[in-house]
Design a protein around this motif. Structure first.
Motif: not given
Lengths: 313, 180
Positions: A160-172, A233-240, A242-250
């Protein structure tokens, strides 16, 4: 059931507080330096008040909790890697006494799964560990009820921590350091969040999944792990863009265990936001199953622990 | 293959359409191809399967010049056909990856050419974001086209070059899209 709870952090405390509601008694509650022990049932409220005041839950020593009369040991001490001690030793002691064990501590099931199962075979007690994967989400019990042999793979967002960080970075559009500091202020990230952001925590959960789904014998050393701590943050911007986002996936698949930041469709099932977790199970006959919910937190994880206790009866 | 003064070379393309299940719809969809000088190679008409909206997915392979493809797609859309995708069939599959780190300083153009040569992939699109200047950590998004079934090789090639240059790769979780 009579419970002996080892660990008085967020999870251990919540288990102690909620046990009564689930019809169980707390015979002992221990932290790393002290214990409250009473085979007839301790006064949980008093023990926790004492811990808040004096830093000790009671007058007894922590070992006394392990030695008292109980039906199930709740192991909720902090997860340790490698030999998974002292958690593993606690589990061993309980099983050798033919007691049941419910784990919230990931160490013993992630690092020494086969030994644990061996100890369980020789014991009249059994081991359950729903709380170790996905907090309140019933991942392991679902796998168990479907039969692990019919589940071909599991993957998801397990921290949840990693996901919070990634979703906040992407949203803001904020940077990693900024969002992490914010997460710490909110209590979403711990003071030392390294296990969360470097992928270790998610990897431990995937190792446990792999052990349950496969033939066991996985440990953290077998996992391929990458974290999110280097992502700008630029990685998340580039993903966005393209209609994508980044998540820490296991992932726990027949090919092994892998954790790392991955591109997922922005509005896809796996792109959960905030601290939410999700686990996808690939079933042989029933397609894909998505289980999501709160993956961490005291009462949430305690709910999974107490569900395990109920399954022992 | 033939050259044409109007530019570009004759290439194979796959156009994915969705048709309403009504008589004449398929013919209606094929006319713009012939009208614009396209050479029809094959039609895969999945009559048995329906999209969630109840349409029939159809894949048309055709050969034409780049500007003809644009005209075909425009005409198809004008005649009410739902065009899902019109791409270059030589490279039937695409994979998008991110590279993170000192992307520019580690010879970006060499990175791209290595991926192209090692994996029989073609770099379709590149986006670079270096908000703190090219000497700092930056990110690049690469859209790579390859032959069907070769995306694994492409990501493998990306991983290799990234490892050599100490870059982090963010791979897609592609196998997940679609079935649910």
């Amino acid at each position: 059931m009579k419970l002996a709870i080892l660990g008085a952090g967020a999870v251990g405390r919540s288990v102690a507080e909620l046990a009564g509601e689930y019809g169980h008694e707390v015979a002992a509650l221990a932290d790393s330096t002290s214990a409250a022990v009473d085979p007839g049932g301790i006064d949980v409220e008093r023990a926790l008040a004492e811990k808040a005041q004096t830093g000790r839950v009671g007058a007894a020593a922590p070992e006394d909790a392990l030695g008292t009369e109980y039906d199930a040991l709740v192991e909720a001490t902090p997860t340790t890697l490698g030999d998974a001690q002292p958690g593993f030793g606690h589990v061993r002691t309980a099983l050798e006494r033919d007691r049941n064990v419910v784990l919230a501590n990931k160490g013993p099931v992630a690092e020494r799964y086969d030994e644990l199962r061996e100890l369980e075979r020789e014991s009249a007690g059994s081991v359950r560990f729903e709380a170790t994967v996905g907090g309140a989400i019933p991942v392991l019990s679902t796998i168990e009820s479907y039969d692990p042999a019919t589940i071909t793979a599991a993957r998801g967002v397990l921290n949840g921590t990693a996901n919070f960080v990634l979703s906040r970075m992407a949203a803001e559009g904020l940077g990693y350091e900024h969002v992490l500091a914010e997460a710490q202020d909110l209590g979403v990230a711990e003071a030392d969040p390294s296990f969360d952001v470097d992928g270790t925590d998610a990897a431990l959960k995937c190792v446990i999944l792999a052990n349950v789904l496969g033939t066991g014998n996985y440990s953290l050393a077998d996992a391929e792990v990458e974290g999110i701590d280097e992502l700008p943050g630029s990685a998340l911007e580039l993903a966005a863009e393209d209609g994508r986002t980044i998540r820490l996936i296991g992932e726990a698949t027949p090919e092994g265990v892998r954790v790392g930041p991955r591109l997922v469709p922005e509005n896809g099932t796996l792109a959960v936001t905030g601290t939410r977790n999700i686990v996808q199970l690939e079933t042989e006959h029933a397609g894909r199953l998505n289980l999501s919910g709160r993956g961490a937190g005291g009462p949430e994880t305690a709910t999974a622990v107490l569900a395990d206790v109920n399954r022992l009866e | 293959m033939s050259d044409d003064a109007s530019g570009g070379e004759l290439r194979a393309h796959t156009v994915r359409l969705e048709l309403v299940d009504e008589p004449g719809e398929l013919l209606n969809a094929l006319e713009p191809i012939a009208d614009n000088g396209g050479n029809l190679l094959s039609i895969f008409h999945e009559r048995g399967s329906l999209t969630p909206r109840g349409h029939i997915p159809v894949e048309v392979d055709l050969e034409c010049l780049p500007h003809q493809l644009d005209a075909i797609v425009a005409d198809l859309r004008e005649s009410g056909v739902n065009v899902i995708r019109a791409g270059t069939e030589r490279y039937g599959e695409e994979v998008t990856v991110l590279l993170v780190g000192h992307v520019v300083e580690t010879d970006f153009s060499e990175t791209l050419s290595t991926i192209e040569s090692d994996a029989a992939a073609s770099v379709v699109d590149v986006s670079l974001s270096a908000p703190n200047g090219t000497s700092d950590v930056s990110s690049a998004r690469l859209r790579l086209a390859t032959e069907p079934g070769k995306t694994g090789e492409v990501t493998e090639a990306v991983r290799e070059v990234a490892e050599r240059k100490d870059l982090q790769v963010v791979e897609p979780l592609t196998e997940l899209e679609g079935s649910a």
